[in-house]
Design an enzyme around this catalytic site. Sequence first.
Site, PDB file in Angstrom:
ATOM      1  CE  LYS A 125      -4.015  -2.240   0.718  1.00 38.78           C
ATOM      2  NZ  LYS A 125      -3.538  -3.632   0.755  1.00 38.78           N
ATOM      3  CE  LYS A 160      -6.183   1.126  -0.715  1.00 39.57           C
ATOM      4  NZ  LYS A 160      -6.095   0.686  -2.126  1.00 39.57           N
ATOM      5  NE  ARG A 210      -1.877  -6.747  -9.694  1.00 38.67           N
ATOM      6  CZ  ARG A 210      -1.994  -7.663  -8.717  1.00 38.67           C
ATOM      7  NH1 ARG A 210      -1.554  -8.883  -8.910  1.00 38.67           N
ATOM      8  NH2 ARG A 210      -2.526  -7.334  -7.565  1.00 38.67           N
ATOM      9  NE  ARG A 225      -7.152  -6.880 -10.371  1.00 38.30           N
ATOM     10  CZ  ARG A 225      -6.253  -6.550  -9.446  1.00 38.30           C
ATOM     11  NH1 ARG A 225      -5.842  -7.454  -8.575  1.00 38.30           N
ATOM     12  NH2 ARG A 225      -5.775  -5.329  -9.398  1.00 38.30           N
ATOM     13  NE  ARG A 233     -14.919  -6.132  -1.264  1.00 41.20           N
ATOM     14  CZ  ARG A 233     -15.056  -7.144  -0.411  1.00 41.20           C
ATOM     15  NH1 ARG A 233     -14.096  -7.400   0.467  1.00 41.20           N
ATOM     16  NH2 ARG A 233     -16.130  -7.902  -0.425  1.00 41.20           N
ATOM     17  CG  ASP A 273      -3.401  -3.700  -7.968  1.00 35.82           C
ATOM     18  OD1 ASP A 273      -3.035  -4.494  -8.864  1.00 35.82           O
ATOM     19  OD2 ASP A 273      -3.674  -4.061  -6.812  1.00 35.82           O
ATOM     20  CD  GLU A 281      -3.464  -2.453  -2.856  1.00 38.69           C
ATOM     21  OE1 GLU A 281      -2.869  -3.545  -2.995  1.00 38.69           O
ATOM     22  OE2 GLU A 281      -4.550  -2.344  -2.267  1.00 38.69           O
ATOM     23  CG  ASN A 283      -0.259  -5.966  -5.385  1.00 39.26           C
ATOM     24  OD1 ASN A 283      -0.771  -6.320  -4.336  1.00 39.26           O
ATOM     25  ND2 ASN A 283      -0.828  -5.081  -6.180  1.00 39.26           N
TER      26      ASN A 283
END
Length: 316
Positions: A125, A160, A210, A225, A233, A273, A281, A283
């Site tokens: 994050k 979050k 992604r 997504r 979400r 993301d 984000e 990852n």
Amino acid sequence: MNFLFIADPLESFKIYKDTTFSMMREAQRRGHTLSVCEPRHISWVRGGKVTAQVRNITLTGHAENWFTADSEGVQALAGFDAVLMRKDPPFDSEYFYATHMLEQAEREGAKVFNRPRALRDHPEKLSIMEFPQFIGPTLVTRDPAEIRRFHAEHQDIILKPLDGMGGMGIFRVKSDGLNLGSIMETLNRDGAQSVMVQKFLPEIAEGDKRVLIIGGKPVPFCLARIPQGGEVRGNLAAGGKGVARPLSARDTEIAESLGAVLKSRGLLLAGVDVIGDCVTEINVTSPTCFQEIHDQTGCDVPRLYIEALEEAIAQA
């Protein structure tokens, strides 16, 4: 070459979509041998090297009983051609300790991907703070009053936890502020725990993309997504629908800019993301979506990754 995969239990894999499985399959196809362990199997004793209780496996090509364990024993991590850290989040204390064990293995000669120090230095994050030119309005705080001020300014916000995964613990609060106090109590724990707050991006309706970066270079397709059934979400784990798409010009700009930086720090693989034009984000622990992109577009992401891994091993 012999690759050691540090991952969750193999018995928990959903091989029809698991990215670590797709890496293993491509590695075996290219003639490499496979070993596996879990973080709990790693140990170290003074005067010795970092070792793990490992299983040497062969993939069978079947959906059921998809691997066979050829042998089992204790081996030094430095004895493998590559060690791939693929343990899923959460990034808890045990994950943190595992990165220190892996860093000791590096000092002993192990080649670890992604590098342990880079995993520690890039919380998924918070690492977006380094790239403000690519993110939307964002606040990280433990102060409930700051959260209320941010809401008053932006009206529609997302809250979050910093240690969440798979969309877990994500809340949306609209202009009416309904349940903001209760949500803050849940996430913020009366100022005891930091929270990330971001302006709601309506482009989420088109998908939380992604974008994969391998060896500093963007994969030409992303996986959007898309939230389903009134969900905010898009995460696949939260029921989102994955649709592969070519990268947009903005996606490519983001991936190329971040890719050069992340590669230089030992991050062979990252998953960025992107909602609309904004990074939400970065990852680095165990980025996924290899199989979904491959199945929908024919872009052989596992091959791109193993080729990059082979090159990184040769250059290390």
